[in-house]
Design a protein around this motif. Structure first.
Motif, PDB file in Angstrom:
ATOM      1  N   THR A  43      -3.607  -7.409   2.733  1.00  0.00           N
ATOM      2  CA  THR A  43      -3.201  -6.679   3.933  1.00  0.00           C
ATOM      3  C   THR A  43      -2.227  -7.522   4.743  1.00  0.00           C
ATOM      4  O   THR A  43      -2.171  -8.730   4.586  1.00  0.00           O
ATOM      5  CB  THR A  43      -4.433  -6.316   4.791  1.00  0.00           C
ATOM      6  N   MET A  78       7.677  -3.775   4.634  1.00  0.00           N
ATOM      7  CA  MET A  78       6.813  -2.948   3.797  1.00  0.00           C
ATOM      8  C   MET A  78       7.614  -2.318   2.656  1.00  0.00           C
ATOM      9  O   MET A  78       7.122  -2.195   1.534  1.00  0.00           O
ATOM     10  CB  MET A  78       6.180  -1.868   4.667  1.00  0.00           C
ATOM     11  N   ARG A  85      -1.137   1.682  -3.389  1.00  0.00           N
ATOM     12  CA  ARG A  85      -1.915   2.674  -2.644  1.00  0.00           C
ATOM     13  C   ARG A  85      -3.418   2.563  -2.930  1.00  0.00           C
ATOM     14  O   ARG A  85      -4.227   2.559  -2.019  1.00  0.00           O
ATOM     15  CB  ARG A  85      -1.442   4.081  -2.973  1.00  0.00           C
ATOM     16  N   VAL A  88      -5.006  -0.459  -1.241  1.00  0.00           N
ATOM     17  CA  VAL A  88      -5.152  -0.286   0.211  1.00  0.00           C
ATOM     18  C   VAL A  88      -6.257   0.719   0.507  1.00  0.00           C
ATOM     19  O   VAL A  88      -7.086   0.505   1.395  1.00  0.00           O
ATOM     20  CB  VAL A  88      -3.811   0.135   0.855  1.00  0.00           C
ATOM     21  N   ARG A 145      -0.953   0.718  11.308  1.00  0.00           N
ATOM     22  CA  ARG A 145      -2.280   0.932  10.724  1.00  0.00           C
ATOM     23  C   ARG A 145      -2.555   2.423  10.526  1.00  0.00           C
ATOM     24  O   ARG A 145      -3.091   2.832   9.492  1.00  0.00           O
ATOM     25  CB  ARG A 145      -3.347   0.303  11.614  1.00  0.00           C
ATOM     26  N   MET A 148      -0.591   3.544   7.523  1.00  0.00           N
ATOM     27  CA  MET A 148      -1.174   2.981   6.291  1.00  0.00           C
ATOM     28  C   MET A 148      -2.462   3.706   5.905  1.00  0.00           C
ATOM     29  O   MET A 148      -2.685   3.988   4.727  1.00  0.00           O
ATOM     30  CB  MET A 148      -1.450   1.485   6.468  1.00  0.00           C
ATOM     31  N   TRP A 151      -1.524   7.129   4.515  1.00  0.00           N
ATOM     32  CA  TRP A 151      -0.945   6.974   3.177  1.00  0.00           C
ATOM     33  C   TRP A 151      -2.028   6.656   2.152  1.00  0.00           C
ATOM     34  O   TRP A 151      -2.075   7.255   1.073  1.00  0.00           O
ATOM     35  CB  TRP A 151       0.113   5.875   3.204  1.00  0.00           C
ATOM     36  N   SER A 152      -2.897   5.716   2.488  1.00  0.00           N
ATOM     37  CA  SER A 152      -3.895   5.291   1.502  1.00  0.00           C
ATOM     38  C   SER A 152      -4.932   6.371   1.214  1.00  0.00           C
ATOM     39  O   SER A 152      -5.514   6.387   0.140  1.00  0.00           O
ATOM     40  CB  SER A 152      -4.588   4.006   1.964  1.00  0.00           C
ATOM     41  N   PRO A 163       4.384   3.474   1.217  1.00  0.00           N
ATOM     42  CA  PRO A 163       3.771   3.846   2.496  1.00  0.00           C
ATOM     43  C   PRO A 163       4.805   4.048   3.604  1.00  0.00           C
ATOM     44  O   PRO A 163       4.481   4.546   4.677  1.00  0.00           O
ATOM     45  CB  PRO A 163       2.876   2.648   2.807  1.00  0.00           C
ATOM     46  N   VAL A 167       4.282   5.441   7.519  1.00  0.00           N
ATOM     47  CA  VAL A 167       4.375   4.532   8.668  1.00  0.00           C
ATOM     48  C   VAL A 167       5.521   4.964   9.573  1.00  0.00           C
ATOM     49  O   VAL A 167       5.382   4.978  10.801  1.00  0.00           O
ATOM     50  CB  VAL A 167       4.517   3.069   8.207  1.00  0.00           C
TER      51      VAL A 167
END
Length: 189
Positions: A43, A78, A85, A88, A145, A148, A151-152, A163, A167
């Protein structure tokens, strides 16, 4: 993460991780103080020095401009070094269900936030209000965050995409929230 998926995080030991990595537990502890820190190691922890130097060199500006340029620097990093993915996703899922992993993840994010706040303070100079750099870094981290996590958790694709759009969407919403409201007829308090 694979060991945690197979055995459950609580049953994974440093000895198991070390054996899987082909190193001794002593070597493991040279790199990580705990298995929790090892699992959240990918991270965000810092921006590369060159990117930070470029950001700081922008010089003093309105806090909104500094926030925009800080979030752009994070997104650029990033894009240059995108995370995976599934990895995360697994970290966030594990953190949400395991308090010790959540604490390690929040500590990691807070270290990143502190490094960002230091860069913002350096950029804004000694005349900036002392609370602004920390607030800018905190708000930037919240947007990152949020993107992210969205996306994850969106596992509807093959997982190979970046991502960055997620973001960037969070950052755009943040800037929308901060934009002056010219449609309101009420005066500010």
């Amino acid at each position: 993460m694979r060991l945690a998926r197979e055995h459950g995080f609580d049953k994974v030991t440093v000895d198991m991780i070390s054996a899987e990595a082909g190193v001794s537990p002593r070597t493991f502890f040279n790199y990580f103080p705990s298995k929790e820190v090892a699992v959240v190691g990918r991270t965000p922890g810092a921006l590369p020095p060159q990117l930070l130097d470029t950001f700081v060199a922008g010089g003093p500006a309105h806090p909104r401009t500094v926030l925009e340029e800080l979030t752009r620097a994070i997104v650029d990093q990033m894009a240059a070094d995108p995370p995976e993915r599934q990895e995360v996703h697994d970290i966030f899922m594990l953190a949400h269900g395991t308090p010790s992993v959540f604490a390690a993840l929040m500590t990691r994010f807070d270290g990143f936030r502190q490094s960002l706040a230091a860069a913002v303070a350096q950029r804004m100079g000694p005349d900036a209000d002392e609370g602004i750099p920390d607030l800018i870094a905190t708000v930037a981290m919240a947007a990152v965050r949020t993107g992210m996590e969205r996306w994850s958790s969106d596992l509807t694709t093959d997982g190979s995409d970046s991502p960055v759009p997620y973001v960037e969407r969070s950052v755009a919403l943040l800037h929308l929230l901060l934009a002056p409201d010219h449609t309101s007829t009420r005066s500010a308090p």
